[in-house]
Design an enzyme around this catalytic site. Structure first.
Site, mmCIF file in Angstrom:
data_model
loop_
_atom_site.group_PDB
_atom_site.id
_atom_site.type_symbol
_atom_site.label_atom_id
_atom_site.label_comp_id
_atom_site.label_asym_id
_atom_site.label_seq_id
_atom_site.Cartn_x
_atom_site.Cartn_y
_atom_site.Cartn_z
ATOM 1 N N LEU A 166 0.854 -1.039 -0.072
ATOM 2 C CA LEU A 166 0.022 0.043 -0.036
ATOM 3 C C LEU A 166 0.868 1.339 0.166
ATOM 4 O O LEU A 166 2.150 1.079 0.136
ATOM 5 C CB LEU A 166 -0.976 0.137 1.260
ATOM 6 N N SER A 167 0.568 2.303 -0.114
ATOM 7 C CA SER A 167 1.016 3.627 -0.387
ATOM 8 C C SER A 167 1.854 3.765 0.890
ATOM 9 O O SER A 167 2.971 4.306 1.072
ATOM 10 C CB SER A 167 0.293 4.625 -0.561
ATOM 11 N N GLU A 168 1.108 3.495 2.202
ATOM 12 C CA GLU A 168 1.846 3.538 3.430
ATOM 13 C C GLU A 168 1.564 2.506 4.386
ATOM 14 O O GLU A 168 0.177 2.123 4.371
ATOM 15 C CB GLU A 168 1.732 4.718 4.169
ATOM 16 N N THR A 169 2.421 1.945 5.277
ATOM 17 C CA THR A 169 2.050 1.023 6.346
ATOM 18 C C THR A 169 2.719 1.745 7.480
ATOM 19 O O THR A 169 3.655 2.121 7.540
ATOM 20 C CB THR A 169 2.829 -0.374 6.150
ATOM 21 N N THR A 181 6.516 3.429 2.959
ATOM 22 C CA THR A 181 6.180 3.014 1.901
ATOM 23 C C THR A 181 6.514 1.610 1.305
ATOM 24 O O THR A 181 7.528 1.259 2.000
ATOM 25 C CB THR A 181 6.642 3.974 0.569
#
Length: 288
Positions: free
Chosen positions: A44-47, A71
């Protein structure tokens, strides 16, 4: 090693819109390389990784936690949507008893405040400065070709380039604009620019819901071609559009294919409150 993991869609009340972020609750410290491996796996774009600061802390009663964002390719210094997702998990799923949470991050202490109609993030407000077109001409033309540009600003604190498109363009134009991000890291490889914001003035007249401005955000330098809804970009956009519109309170829409809305209030202390909602779409256990 097992720990809880969630996915929440931020800056939306509906599942499968807004910006998804994975949220991991860490009872103990991870090996440093595991953060990146998990973020790459989640893709995903961020964790986000929420970490207890003291052994006696717990996720239900404590009000202060460590928070980091990754990211799929690297750690980032600030992520608004994953902070919102983290607060939503703690408030709504874990049933944290506090009305305000404090997160200790690479961007300092960030606060998330619970309200009836959403969660308010207290974020830094970053100024923008005029940017000479010729210095970034190749980057802009690679990204958007001959699309008309009205203004260009640069945020040195965030290394974001803000490009305001002509006021002759409307929301549907920005939504359908084809942006070439694939070659941007090769065109701009000096490290000066790490994110590209495209924005237009809102259309308050005759709209079902009026927005003060629209935007899209691209950060292929961090492995994310287009970020669906971006809190950190709005720490820059809020500064710019407040000056342009002469307003301290604004309603913004990031018009990616998923879309998301943000309510913005500039604070007297030079920071910005950004309010949004979040929808929890997945919960489980990560085993590694």
């Amino acid at each position: 090693m097992k720990f809880p993991i969630f996915i929440a869609d931020a800056f939306t009340a509906k599942a499968f819109r807004g910006n998804p972020a994975a949220v991991c609750l860490l009872e103990n410290k991870l090996d440093e390389d595991m953060h990146q491996k998990i973020a790459k796996e989640m893709n995903l774009s961020e964790t986000a990784f929420i970490q207890k600061l003291h052994p006696t802390d717990n996720f239900t009663q404590s009000s202060c936690f460590g928070l980091r964002w990754f990211t799929p390719v690297s750690e980032v210094p600030l992520c608004g949507h994953a902070t919102l997702a983290s607060a939503a998990v703690l408030f709504h799923k874990i049933k944290n008893m506090n009305s305000t949470l404090t997160f200790v991050t690479l961007s300092g202490e960030l606060k998330a405040r619970r309200e009836e109609d959403g969660i308010v993030l207290d974020l830094p407000l970053y100024p923008v400065h005029p940017q000479d077109f010729h210095e970034v001409e190749e980057l802009i033309k690679t990204a958007i070709g001959d699309t008309l540009v009205q203004d260009i600003r640069y945020s040195p604190d965030t290394r974001k380039l803000l490009v305001r498109l002509s006021d002759t363009y409307n929301r549907s134009f920005l939504e359908s604009l084809k942006v070439n991000t694939q070659n941007l890291p090769q065109v701009e490889n000096t490290g000066k620019v790490k994110g590209l914001i495209l924005t237009i003035k809102g259309e308050p007249d005759g709209q079902t819901q009026a927005f003060d401005f629209y935007s899209r955000y691209f950060t292929p330098w961090f492995g994310v071609a287009e970020d669906p809804v971006t809190g950190s970009a709005h720490t820059v956009l809020s500064s710019y559009w407040s000056q342009q519109l002469g307003k301290k309170t604004m309603h913004a829409f990031q018009c990616s294919s998923r879309g998301g809305e943000l309510k913005i209030s500039l604070r007297p202390d030079g920071r910005v409150d950004i309010k949004g909602r979040a929808a929890l779409v997945l919960e489980g256990t990560l085993t590694a």
